[in-house]
Design a protein around this motif. Structure first.
Motif, PDB file in Angstrom:
ATOM      1  N   VAL A 116       0.858  -1.183   0.000  1.00 38.05           N
ATOM      2  CA  VAL A 116       0.000   0.000   0.000  1.00 38.05           C
ATOM      3  C   VAL A 116       0.894   1.232   0.000  1.00 38.05           C
ATOM      4  N   SER A 117       0.673   2.110  -0.972  1.00 34.69           N
ATOM      5  CA  SER A 117       1.403   3.377  -1.044  1.00 34.69           C
ATOM      6  C   SER A 117       0.424   4.525  -0.851  1.00 34.69           C
ATOM      7  N   VAL A 118       0.827   5.476  -0.030  1.00 33.65           N
ATOM      8  CA  VAL A 118      -0.006   6.637   0.249  1.00 33.65           C
ATOM      9  C   VAL A 118       0.811   7.891  -0.055  1.00 33.65           C
ATOM     10  N   LEU A 119       0.215   8.783  -0.821  1.00 33.64           N
ATOM     11  CA  LEU A 119       0.834  10.080  -1.122  1.00 33.64           C
ATOM     12  C   LEU A 119      -0.014  11.138  -0.433  1.00 33.64           C
ATOM     13  N   VAL A 120       0.595  11.869   0.484  1.00 33.22           N
ATOM     14  CA  VAL A 120      -0.127  12.849   1.290  1.00 33.22           C
ATOM     15  C   VAL A 120       0.356  14.243   0.907  1.00 33.22           C
ATOM     16  N   GLY A 121      -0.594  15.089   0.603  1.00 35.71           N
ATOM     17  CA  GLY A 121      -0.249  16.453   0.243  1.00 35.71           C
ATOM     18  C   GLY A 121      -1.217  17.430   0.888  1.00 35.71           C
ATOM     19  N   ARG A 122      -0.870  18.681   0.843  1.00 32.16           N
ATOM     20  CA  ARG A 122      -1.700  19.718   1.425  1.00 32.16           C
ATOM     21  C   ARG A 122      -1.738  20.897   0.476  1.00 32.16           C
ATOM     22  N   THR A 123      -2.897  21.498   0.322  1.00 31.20           N
ATOM     23  CA  THR A 123      -3.004  22.712  -0.472  1.00 31.20           C
ATOM     24  C   THR A 123      -3.250  23.877   0.463  1.00 31.20           C
ATOM     25  N   ALA A 124      -2.795  25.025   0.033  1.00 33.14           N
ATOM     26  CA  ALA A 124      -2.942  26.207   0.871  1.00 33.14           C
ATOM     27  C   ALA A 124      -4.258  26.906   0.632  1.00 33.14           C
TER      28      ALA A 124
END
Length: 67
Positions: free
Chosen positions: A59-67
């Motif tokens: 399982v691969s998870v890519l976590v990002g955040r937008t401003a």
């Protein structure tokens, strides 16, 4: 942004393997209700070992955040 990968082995019963097959087969190619018992018997004969069936899961998870 960051990513995380988790790897583990799970154990599946024969019915879980069959359920996965039914989920992966397109609806128009699924065996009819009257043919499913023979289909499952043929799959069981083709499987080289007894239960439980090991499944390697990645399982691969890519976590990002937008401003």
């Amino acid at each position: 942004m960051r990513s995380t990968t988790v790897s583990y082995t799970d154990e599946l019963t024969f019915q879980q393997v069959i359920g996965g097959l039914y989920s992966a087969i397109p609806a128009e190619q699924l065996p009819g209700a009257d043919q499913r018992s023979a289909f499952e018997d043929n799959i069981r004969k083709a499987v080289p070992h007894a239960e439980p069936f090991p499944e390697q899961v990645l399982v691969s998870v890519l976590v990002g955040r937008t401003a």
